[in-house]
Design an enzyme around this catalytic site. Structure first.
Site, PDB file in Angstrom:
ATOM      1  N   PRO A   1       0.812  -1.224   0.000  1.00 21.65           N
ATOM      2  CG  PRO A   1      -0.935  -1.597   1.509  1.00 21.65           C
ATOM      3  CD  PRO A   1       0.350  -2.192   1.016  1.00 21.65           C
TER       4      PRO A   1
ATOM      5  CB  ALA B   1       6.311   0.233  -1.026  1.00 19.56           C
ATOM      6  N   GLY B   2       4.765   1.665  -3.989  1.00 18.32           N
ATOM      7  CA  GLY B   2       4.453   1.304  -5.382  1.00 18.32           C
ATOM      8  C   GLY B   2       5.687   1.553  -6.214  1.00 18.32           C
TER       9      GLY B   2
ATOM     10  NE  ARG C   1     -20.993   1.987 -40.254  1.00 15.74           N
ATOM     11  CZ  ARG C   1     -22.289   1.973 -39.948  1.00 15.74           C
ATOM     12  NH1 ARG C   1     -22.996   0.848 -40.102  1.00 15.74           N
ATOM     13  NH2 ARG C   1     -22.887   3.049 -39.494  1.00 15.74           N
TER      14      ARG C   1
ATOM     15  CD  GLN D   1      -6.151  12.227 -47.565  1.00 12.34           C
ATOM     16  OE1 GLN D   1      -6.656  13.321 -47.346  1.00 12.34           O
ATOM     17  NE2 GLN D   1      -5.152  12.060 -48.407  1.00 12.34           N
TER      18      GLN D   1
ATOM     19  N   GLY E   1     -19.414   4.387 -33.078  1.00 17.09           N
ATOM     20  CA  GLY E   1     -20.178   4.007 -31.881  1.00 17.09           C
ATOM     21  C   GLY E   1     -20.003   2.550 -31.515  1.00 17.09           C
TER      22      GLY E   1
ATOM     23  CD  GLU F   1       7.733  -5.758 -15.498  1.00 16.53           C
ATOM     24  OE1 GLU F   1       6.623  -6.217 -15.162  1.00 16.53           O
ATOM     25  OE2 GLU F   1       8.814  -6.237 -15.127  1.00 16.53           O
TER      26      GLU F   1
ATOM     27  CB  THR G   1       4.489   4.597 -13.989  1.00 17.82           C
ATOM     28  OG1 THR G   1       5.532   5.483 -13.548  1.00 17.82           O
ATOM     29  CG2 THR G   1       3.766   4.000 -12.799  1.00 17.82           C
TER      30      THR G   1
HETATM   31  C1  LIG Z   1      -3.242  -4.977 -13.003  1.00 15.76           C
HETATM   32  C2  LIG Z   1      -2.050  -4.794 -12.128  1.00 15.76           C
HETATM   33  C3  LIG Z   1      -1.172  -5.835 -11.945  1.00 15.76           C
HETATM   34  C4  LIG Z   1      -0.064  -5.684 -11.098  1.00 15.76           C
HETATM   35  N1  LIG Z   1       0.739  -6.763 -10.854  1.00 15.76           N
HETATM   36  C5  LIG Z   1       1.705  -6.639  -9.904  1.00 15.76           C
HETATM   37  C6  LIG Z   1       2.427  -7.811  -9.494  1.00 15.76           C
HETATM   38  O1  LIG Z   1       2.231  -8.930  -9.987  1.00 15.76           O
HETATM   39  N2  LIG Z   1       3.360  -7.643  -8.525  1.00 15.76           N
HETATM   40  C7  LIG Z   1       3.624  -6.434  -7.930  1.00 15.76           C
HETATM   41  O2  LIG Z   1       4.467  -6.379  -7.055  1.00 15.76           O
HETATM   42  N3  LIG Z   1       2.930  -5.323  -8.300  1.00 15.76           N
HETATM   43  C8  LIG Z   1       1.971  -5.401  -9.260  1.00 15.76           C
HETATM   44  N4  LIG Z   1       1.242  -4.297  -9.619  1.00 15.76           N
HETATM   45  C9  LIG Z   1       1.546  -2.991  -9.016  1.00 15.76           C
HETATM   46  C10 LIG Z   1       2.235  -2.040  -9.981  1.00 15.76           C
HETATM   47  O3  LIG Z   1       3.553  -2.463 -10.206  1.00 15.76           O
HETATM   48  C11 LIG Z   1       2.147  -0.624  -9.385  1.00 15.76           C
HETATM   49  O4  LIG Z   1       0.804  -0.222  -9.504  1.00 15.76           O
HETATM   50  C12 LIG Z   1       3.073   0.348 -10.071  1.00 15.76           C
HETATM   51  O5  LIG Z   1       4.403   0.054  -9.773  1.00 15.76           O
HETATM   52  C13 LIG Z   1       2.808   1.804  -9.665  1.00 15.76           C
HETATM   53  O6  LIG Z   1       2.746   1.934  -8.283  1.00 15.76           O
HETATM   54  P1  LIG Z   1       1.483   2.680  -7.612  1.00 15.76           P
HETATM   55  O7  LIG Z   1       0.274   2.113  -8.222  1.00 15.76           O
HETATM   56  O8  LIG Z   1       1.622   2.609  -6.138  1.00 15.76           O
HETATM   57  O9  LIG Z   1       1.591   4.166  -8.105  1.00 15.76           O
HETATM   58  P2  LIG Z   1       2.410   5.350  -7.394  1.00 15.76           P
HETATM   59  O10 LIG Z   1       3.824   4.918  -7.180  1.00 15.76           O
HETATM   60  O11 LIG Z   1       1.642   5.857  -6.237  1.00 15.76           O
HETATM   61  O12 LIG Z   1       2.400   6.441  -8.550  1.00 15.76           O
HETATM   62  C14 LIG Z   1       1.271   7.275  -8.808  1.00 15.76           C
HETATM   63  C15 LIG Z   1       1.653   8.225  -9.929  1.00 15.76           C
HETATM   64  O13 LIG Z   1       2.781   9.030  -9.539  1.00 15.76           O
HETATM   65  C16 LIG Z   1       3.826   8.877 -10.499  1.00 15.76           C
HETATM   66  N5  LIG Z   1       5.121   8.936  -9.809  1.00 15.76           N
HETATM   67  C17 LIG Z   1       5.522   8.263  -8.710  1.00 15.76           C
HETATM   68  N6  LIG Z   1       6.783   8.567  -8.401  1.00 15.76           N
HETATM   69  C18 LIG Z   1       7.215   9.446  -9.339  1.00 15.76           C
HETATM   70  C19 LIG Z   1       8.426  10.152  -9.584  1.00 15.76           C
HETATM   71  N7  LIG Z   1       9.515   9.978  -8.802  1.00 15.76           N
HETATM   72  N8  LIG Z   1       8.499  10.975 -10.657  1.00 15.76           N
HETATM   73  C20 LIG Z   1       7.435  11.139 -11.471  1.00 15.76           C
HETATM   74  N9  LIG Z   1       6.254  10.505 -11.295  1.00 15.76           N
HETATM   75  C21 LIG Z   1       6.147   9.676 -10.241  1.00 15.76           C
HETATM   76  C22 LIG Z   1       3.597   7.540 -11.137  1.00 15.76           C
HETATM   77  O14 LIG Z   1       4.215   7.445 -12.423  1.00 15.76           O
HETATM   78  C23 LIG Z   1       2.066   7.488 -11.203  1.00 15.76           C
HETATM   79  O15 LIG Z   1       1.652   8.208 -12.337  1.00 15.76           O
HETATM   80  C24 LIG Z   1       0.165  -4.426 -10.477  1.00 15.76           C
HETATM   81  C25 LIG Z   1      -0.722  -3.365 -10.680  1.00 15.76           C
HETATM   82  C26 LIG Z   1      -1.823  -3.544 -11.473  1.00 15.76           C
HETATM   83  C27 LIG Z   1      -2.783  -2.390 -11.622  1.00 15.76           C
END
Ligand SMILES: Cc1cc2nc3c(=O)[nH]c(=O)nc-3n(C[C@H](O)[C@H](O)[C@H](O)COP(=O)(O)OP(=O)(O)OC[C@H]3O[C@@H](n4cnc5c(N)ncnc54)[C@H](O)[C@@H]3O)c2cc1C
Length: 380
Positions: free
Chosen positions: A124, A126-127, A264, A275, A336, A359, A361
């Site tokens: 939650p 750590a993304g 279509r 075009q 549509g 993988e 963002t």
């Molecule tokens: C369908 C799905 C499958 C997934 N599968 C896996 C899995 O198998 N294993 C796993 O571990 N995770 C998985 N994830 C998690 C995924 O890797 C994360 O959602 C992703 O890394 C982004 O983290 P966050 O969602 O917390 O976004 P956040 O880190 O909160 O980012 C939110 C926004 O802020 C931007 N941002 C953050 N930091 C910076 C920065 N320094 N500079 C500029 N912009 C920034 C981001 O680009 C994004 O636009 C999955 C997610 C989904 C939706």
């Protein structure tokens, strides 16, 4: 260009399977959000999992270019199915590189899908910033005790084995994380409900919670404290895989759009005579071709052992953005109808979006590209 006879042969196998088995099932899998075990069993028999696993360890021993070609073809059928191939590939790469002899024995079950895997990094808090993980593994005799929770983990509702990144030293920053192989049927492991997603709805994504889960000494993958580094070391390949997947999604959109535009009729003619529609198709085709070449170039660099980080980020970023824009164009060609459930392009547009998010963002890909440019020069 780039492809050998072997690449072409494997591509034909994947393409034929995608055409005959995956693509016809995609609409119902999306609607029902169903995990397609029967498709994965057939893919395992065809050798479409663990593409890079060496023959002596039971895999086909193919290169990264083959992996990319397979990912594009499978995603052309349905990207949720390709995503499973990508997940298994990453786990197998970790096992092959870092597993002990005993741990490598798991490869057989993973390749055959007898045991389903999950790669558990995100939490939650750590993304993007993986260094914020709070899951801990603390020493307990010669084993470990795991506590914490992961979210949005692909396969979490169905997986048997989790490859879990946990903190083993609170003071050591990125050098204080390790990867553990966790039997997800162990006491103390609980699973959240399946998430309902915008796209790739056959992929089962959910949360995992670990409460005093006992881990044996053999559960540590690789060296203690090297988990972050190990995770990063497979990212290049992962990004090539997602770039190829994004290309495959868009290729399916182009095929559907060309067919629809030819059939279509408006103003007494096929809309492909206009075009304005032709340019939508041409822009889709040119960007797909560019993405495919970026994917093959990045994959070739990995196979040659060259520094591929910038190329992999460029391929992932370009292909992910391209997929969102060009599947939107495919919707536009359908008018549509493209907005209505049941038309393939409507699903493809939804499926494409995640390619800009997981993988790493696409903002992070741009940061990596800029970092590499500024460190190594504009011609690097
Ligand atoms: C369908 C799905 C499958 C997934 N599968 C896996 C899995 O198998 N294993 C796993 O571990 N995770 C998985 N994830 C998690 C995924 O890797 C994360 O959602 C992703 O890394 C982004 O983290 P966050 O969602 O917390 O976004 P956040 O880190 O909160 O980012 C939110 C926004 O802020 C931007 N941002 C953050 N930091 C910076 C920065 N320094 N500079 C500029 N912009 C920034 C981001 O680009 C994004 O636009 C999955 C997610 C989904 C939706």
């Amino acid at each position: 260009m780039f492809l050998t006879e072997t690449h072409v042969q494997v591509r034909e196998t994947a393409r034929n399977f995608a055409d005959t088995v995956i693509r016809p099932a995609a609409e119902s899998l999306d609607r029902e959000e169903r995990f397609p075990s029967e498709i994965y069993e057939q893919m395992a028999e065809l050798g479409l999992f663990g593409i890079g696993v060496p023959e002596e360890l039971g895999g086909p021993g193919f290169d990264t270019v083959t992996y990319a070609v397979v990912m594009e073809e499978l995603a052309r059928g349905y990207s949720s199915v390709a995503d499973q191939c990508g997940l298994v590939e990453l786990i197998c790469t970790l096992l092959v590189r870092h597993g002990t002899g005993e741990q490598k024995k798991l490869l057989g079950d993973v390749l055959s899908m007898r045991r389903k895997v999950a790669y558990c990094i995100t939490e939650p808090e750590a993304g993007t910033d993986v260094s914020g993980i709070r899951t801990t593994a603390t020493r307990d005799g010669d084993g470990w005790i795991l506590n914490g929770g992961k979210i949005w983990i692909h396969n979490a509702p169905v997986a048997d084995l989790g490859f879990v990144l946990a903190r083993t030293d609170k003071e050591a920053g990125n050098r204080g994380m390790s990867i553990f192989i966790v039997d997800l049927h162990s006491a103390g492991v609980s699973r959240g409900p399946k998430e309902h997603k915008m796209g790739q709805r056959a992929s089962q994504v959910g949360a995992l919670t670990f409460s005093d889960v006992k881990l044996g000494p053999d559960s540590l993958l690789g060296e203690e404290g090297r988990g972050f580094h190990m995770m990063m070391s497979v990212l290049d390949k992962g990004r090539v895989g997602i770039a190829a997947l994004a290309t495959g999604i868009t290729q399916a959109g182009l095929e559907a759009a060309v067919e629809y535009a030819s059939q279509r009729k408006q103003f007494g003619k096929a809309i492909s005579d206009f075009q304005g529609v032709q340019w939508l198709l041409a822009d889709m085709a040119k960007d797909i071709e560019a993405a495919r070449l970026l994917v093959l170039s990045a994959a070739t660099k990995i196979d040659r052992g060259e520094d591929a980080t910038k190329s992999c980020s460029i391929a992932k970023c370009f292909a992910g953005d391209m997929a969102v824009q060009r599947t939107s164009d495919a919707v536009q060609v359908f008018g549509g109808s493209g907005y209505i459930r049941g038309f393939e392009v409507e699903r493809l547009y939804r499926d494409a979006k995640i390619c800009q998010i997981y993988e790493g963002t696409n903002q992070i890909q741009r940061m990596i590209i800029a970092r590499e440019l500024l460190k190594k020069g504009a011609r690097s």
